[in-house]
Design a protein around this motif. Structure first.
Motif, PDB file in Angstrom:
ATOM      1  N   GLU A 101      41.807  24.714  41.183  1.00 60.06           N
ATOM      2  CA  GLU A 101      42.185  24.066  39.895  1.00 60.06           C
ATOM      3  C   GLU A 101      41.131  23.532  39.164  1.00 60.06           C
ATOM      4  N   GLY A 102      39.963  23.503  39.795  1.00 50.63           N
ATOM      5  CA  GLY A 102      38.695  22.934  39.075  1.00 50.63           C
ATOM      6  C   GLY A 102      38.204  24.233  38.311  1.00 50.63           C
ATOM      7  N   GLY A 103      38.467  25.336  38.400  1.00 52.09           N
ATOM      8  CA  GLY A 103      37.855  26.348  37.809  1.00 52.09           C
ATOM      9  C   GLY A 103      36.900  27.261  38.482  1.00 52.09           C
ATOM     10  N   GLY A 104      35.802  27.857  38.000  1.00 47.26           N
ATOM     11  CA  GLY A 104      34.923  28.843  38.678  1.00 47.26           C
ATOM     12  C   GLY A 104      33.758  28.124  39.113  1.00 47.26           C
ATOM     13  N   LYS A 105      33.586  26.861  38.850  1.00 49.82           N
ATOM     14  CA  LYS A 105      32.161  26.248  39.359  1.00 49.82           C
ATOM     15  C   LYS A 105      31.778  26.485  40.601  1.00 49.82           C
ATOM     16  N   ALA A 106      32.665  26.297  41.286  1.00 48.02           N
ATOM     17  CA  ALA A 106      32.536  26.307  42.959  1.00 48.02           C
ATOM     18  C   ALA A 106      32.124  27.736  43.401  1.00 48.02           C
ATOM     19  N   VAL A 107      32.943  28.837  42.629  1.00 50.56           N
ATOM     20  CA  VAL A 107      32.636  30.163  43.011  1.00 50.56           C
ATOM     21  C   VAL A 107      31.356  30.470  42.519  1.00 50.56           C
ATOM     22  N   ALA A 108      31.070  30.039  41.258  1.00 53.47           N
ATOM     23  CA  ALA A 108      29.646  30.203  40.707  1.00 53.47           C
ATOM     24  C   ALA A 108      28.712  29.791  41.606  1.00 53.47           C
ATOM     25  N   ARG A 109      28.549  28.546  41.971  1.00 52.68           N
ATOM     26  CA  ARG A 109      27.668  28.342  43.073  1.00 52.68           C
ATOM     27  C   ARG A 109      27.580  29.052  44.321  1.00 52.68           C
ATOM     28  N   GLU A 110      28.572  29.443  44.908  1.00 53.85           N
ATOM     29  CA  GLU A 110      28.815  30.363  45.970  1.00 53.85           C
ATOM     30  C   GLU A 110      28.140  31.713  45.763  1.00 53.85           C
ATOM     31  N   LEU A 111      28.372  32.494  44.430  1.00 56.00           N
ATOM     32  CA  LEU A 111      27.802  33.546  44.193  1.00 56.00           C
ATOM     33  C   LEU A 111      26.334  33.363  43.914  1.00 56.00           C
ATOM     34  N   ASP A 112      25.840  32.104  43.632  1.00 58.42           N
ATOM     35  CA  ASP A 112      24.444  31.954  43.404  1.00 58.42           C
ATOM     36  C   ASP A 112      23.815  31.849  45.067  1.00 58.42           C
ATOM     37  N   ARG A 113      24.413  31.287  45.903  1.00 59.42           N
ATOM     38  CA  ARG A 113      24.077  31.056  47.264  1.00 59.42           C
ATOM     39  C   ARG A 113      23.899  32.368  47.941  1.00 59.42           C
ATOM     40  N   LEU A 114      24.905  33.239  47.659  1.00 60.79           N
ATOM     41  CA  LEU A 114      24.871  34.641  48.259  1.00 60.79           C
ATOM     42  C   LEU A 114      23.715  35.400  47.545  1.00 60.79           C
ATOM     43  N   ALA A 116      24.278  36.875  44.937  1.00 61.33           N
ATOM     44  CA  ALA A 116      24.877  38.113  44.282  1.00 61.33           C
ATOM     45  C   ALA A 116      24.702  38.476  42.981  1.00 61.33           C
ATOM     46  N   GLY A 117      24.527  39.723  42.835  1.00 61.33           N
ATOM     47  CA  GLY A 117      24.243  40.297  41.436  1.00 61.33           C
ATOM     48  C   GLY A 117      25.307  40.742  40.430  1.00 61.33           C
ATOM     49  N   TRP A 118      26.521  41.002  41.240  1.00 59.79           N
ATOM     50  CA  TRP A 118      27.804  41.172  40.689  1.00 59.79           C
ATOM     51  C   TRP A 118      29.057  40.609  41.223  1.00 59.79           C
ATOM     52  N   TYR A 119      30.084  40.582  40.395  1.00 60.44           N
ATOM     53  CA  TYR A 119      31.517  40.057  41.165  1.00 60.44           C
ATOM     54  C   TYR A 119      32.564  40.784  40.239  1.00 60.44           C
ATOM     55  N   GLN A 120      33.428  41.257  41.259  1.00 61.75           N
ATOM     56  CA  GLN A 120      34.847  41.619  40.324  1.00 61.75           C
ATOM     57  C   GLN A 120      35.802  40.623  40.411  1.00 61.75           C
ATOM     58  N   ALA A 121      36.399  40.565  39.305  1.00 57.86           N
ATOM     59  CA  ALA A 121      37.463  39.574  39.075  1.00 57.86           C
ATOM     60  C   ALA A 121      38.865  40.310  39.149  1.00 57.86           C
ATOM     61  N   GLU A 122      39.720  39.569  39.895  1.00 61.65           N
ATOM     62  CA  GLU A 122      40.985  40.124  39.853  1.00 61.65           C
ATOM     63  C   GLU A 122      42.065  39.019  39.453  1.00 61.65           C
ATOM     64  N   GLY A 123      42.830  38.877  38.564  1.00 65.98           N
ATOM     65  CA  GLY A 123      43.723  38.214  37.942  1.00 65.98           C
ATOM     66  C   GLY A 123      43.095  37.470  37.063  1.00 65.98           C
ATOM     67  N   ASP A 124      43.380  36.492  36.459  1.00 70.09           N
ATOM     68  CA  ASP A 124      42.856  35.690  35.546  1.00 70.09           C
ATOM     69  C   ASP A 124      42.006  34.502  35.585  1.00 70.09           C
ATOM     70  N   VAL A 125      40.913  34.772  35.891  1.00 67.26           N
ATOM     71  CA  VAL A 125      39.804  33.843  36.378  1.00 67.26           C
ATOM     72  C   VAL A 125      38.504  33.904  35.574  1.00 67.26           C
ATOM     73  N   SER A 126      37.882  32.962  35.402  1.00 69.96           N
ATOM     74  CA  SER A 126      36.741  32.991  34.673  1.00 69.96           C
ATOM     75  C   SER A 126      35.612  32.399  35.384  1.00 69.96           C
ATOM     76  N   VAL A 127      34.471  32.957  35.552  1.00 72.17           N
ATOM     77  CA  VAL A 127      33.173  32.574  36.193  1.00 72.17           C
ATOM     78  C   VAL A 127      32.119  32.370  35.424  1.00 72.17           C
ATOM     79  N   ASP A 128      31.466  31.109  35.505  1.00 75.49           N
ATOM     80  CA  ASP A 128      29.984  30.782  34.579  1.00 75.49           C
ATOM     81  C   ASP A 128      29.094  31.071  35.624  1.00 75.49           C
ATOM     82  N   THR A 129      28.751  32.367  35.498  1.00 78.35           N
ATOM     83  CA  THR A 129      27.664  32.868  36.548  1.00 78.35           C
ATOM     84  C   THR A 129      26.539  33.780  35.824  1.00 78.35           C
ATOM     85  N   ASP A 130      25.563  34.062  36.239  1.00 75.89           N
ATOM     86  CA  ASP A 130      24.483  34.901  35.994  1.00 75.89           C
ATOM     87  C   ASP A 130      24.932  36.569  36.328  1.00 75.89           C
ATOM     88  N   ALA A 131      25.633  36.301  37.565  1.00 75.11           N
ATOM     89  CA  ALA A 131      26.205  37.906  38.197  1.00 75.11           C
ATOM     90  C   ALA A 131      26.825  38.560  37.340  1.00 75.11           C
TER      91      ALA A 131
END
Length: 491
Positions: A101-114, A116-131
């Motif tokens: 419910e808090g959006g994609g901030k936690a996901v963005a942090r995990e992408l940074d930790r990993l 990750a250079g890319w991500y694939q989105a499934e469904g209605d989701v928005s992630v604020d990341t450099d990936a």
């Protein structure tokens, strides 16, 4: 049975030194193009027991992946999107990250930790990341192994609620095992115990909100790694199990039916007595023995404690015969003017064995001016707690599965301040209502002891061949004694 080294339990945070590239940490390594598994040590037990599926997906990613070239992202509440993301992640060997419910901030942090250079989105989701948002490569390289000698064993409480975690685990090459419906303790799940035993030497991840109430995840996993299971599976004495036991002292027929024959014949007789219960029970029924190790005596004896301590060598043939027949043995103490802990320690060598449990009989716990059969004894909760603490510590020290601690009682006064009884994850505590006489009197005692009893206790019932008027049949015991007892003994 060997003890294992102490393990760290990671519940809420991960140290920078454990996972290179974690949020807030720095690394001089170049951006990875292939996933690498977590470098968690082999004895690590990680628990992802939050109430939010998105949080659990991130915990699983941190526990299983040190780095990954990318990830698949989906909204936590969209089952179709999660299913699609899971399939992609498994093929690409990358984690599934759920946005809550808090959006994609936690996901963005995990992408940074990993990293990750890319991500694939499934469904209605928005992630604020450099990936970069792009389609995942179909069939990516399998992750490189971390330090652990074996893959992580992932225990999932609810696979439907944590489909994303299951996919992440499979992408990491972990071994996934599911808990049975309605079971929340891994020690009570036979397939889970087997999986943890097979995975001994590798990390463990427990996933699901059901594990939030698990008292000691580290010890539970270590005990399961021993591989010991009760006859009908699992390690928890009274979780899904019912026992029918013969009671008595070796070579003393007057003290109970166990003493009417030798060890091997006792095994056969216990099997025969337990058999009629199987058709009446909704839980698996196992025969058992309750062996009196210290017998309350009419004279003081050389040590003045009015209790005769049988040597370990006298009990060993019964313990060995029960072990060979895959049935538990309960060591019963009648201490006279001694105390329960001192007597329990005399039988430590037997209690170090899995499937050997302990019973305390307060009727025979006397003060310095009392004599057996002239007064009914009692024990304080504090003395019981001393025994339970010692026994729990022995279980932990020896790497043993859980044990049962049985407390005999037919009067409220026999266990003083019972609300102060302490519980331990290593022990299942049972109150054994062992009064004799008419059935109305026995039922009244049963109900009186249940009234106001501490939560979490299990209950036992005793049938007396000679003293009950009349003795209940197996069918009557199962239908007329409610709640149905977990331990039924015959004397």
């Amino acid at each position: 049975m060997r003890s294992r080294p102490a393990a760290r339990v990671l519940v809420a945070t991960v140290a920078c030194g454990l996972l290179i590239g974690a949020a807030g940490c720095t690394s001089s390594e170049p951006e990875p193009t292939r996933a690498t598994l977590s470098s968690a040590s082999a004895d690590t037990v990680t628990v992802a027991a939050g109430s939010d599926a998105a949080e659990r997906s991130l915990r699983a990613s941190r526990a299983l992946f040190r780095s990954a070239p990318g990830a698949v992202v989906a909204p936590a509440g969209d089952a179709d999107a999660v299913a699609a993301a899971s399939g992609v992640a498994e093929r690409s060997h990358v984690p599934v990250l759920l946005a809550g419910e808090g959006g994609g901030k936690a996901v963005a942090r995990e992408l940074d930790r990993l990293g990750a250079g890319w991500y694939q989105a499934e469904g209605d989701v928005s992630v604020d990341t450099d990936a970069t948002e792009q389609d995942a490569p179909d069939g990516g390289d399998a992750p490189e192994a971390g330090r652990a000698s074996r893959p992580t064993t992932v225990v999932v409480a609810d696979a439907s609620a944590d489909a994303a975690v299951v996919a992440t685990a499979k992408a990491a090459g972990a071994h996934v095992v599911r808990m049975p419906d309605g079971v929340t303790d891994p020690a009570a799940a036979p397939d889970v115990v087997t999986a943890l035993h097979d995975g001994a030497g590798g990390p463990t991840l427990l996933v699901g909100s059901a594990f939030a109430a698990l008292p000691d995840p580290e010890w539970t996993v270590r005990a399961a790694e021993s591989g010991f299971q009760l006859r009908n599976g699992g390690q928890r004495p009274f979780d899904g199990h019912r026992y029918v036991a013969l009671y008595g002292a070796p070579g003393a027929p007057a003290l109970g039916v166990l003493g009417e024959q030798g060890p091997e014949a006792t095994v056969r007789r216990a099997e025969a007595v337990a058999k009629p219960y199987r058709a009446k029970s909704d839980e698996l029924v196992t025969p058992a023995m309750e062996v009196i190790a210290t017998v309350a005596a009419g004279d003081a004896g050389a040590d003045g404690d009015y209790s005769t301590e049988l040597p370990v060598s006298t009990l060993e043939p019964y313990v060995d015969a029960a072990h060979d027949a895959d049935m538990p043995v309960i060591i019963d103490l009648q201490p006279g003017r001694s105390d329960f802990l001192s007597q329990a320690k005399k039988y430590e060598s037997l209690l170090k064995k899995p499937g050997v449990w302990l019973a305390l009989d307060p009727e025979w716990r006397l003060t310095k001016d009392q004599v057996p059969l002239k007064q009914i004894g009692s024990v304080s909760a504090s003395e019981v707690n001393e025994v339970s603490s010692w026994l729990a510590a022995l279980v932990r020290k020896e790497g043993l599965p859980p044990k049962a601690l049985v407390l005999h009682q037919f009067r409220l006064s026999m266990i003083q301040d019972r609300d102060a009884l302490e519980t331990h994850p290593e022990l299942d505590m049972l109150v054994h209502v062992d009064g004799q006489g008419s059935q109305p009197d026995k039922q009244a005692t049963w109900k009186a002891l249940h009234a106001g009893a501490p939560k979490g206790l299990h209950w036992g019932w005793k049938n007396f061949y000679d003293e009950d008027t009349p003795m209940l049949t197996p069918s009557q015991t199962m239908s007329e004694v409610t709640p149905t007892p977990s331990l039924i003994t015959y004397q």
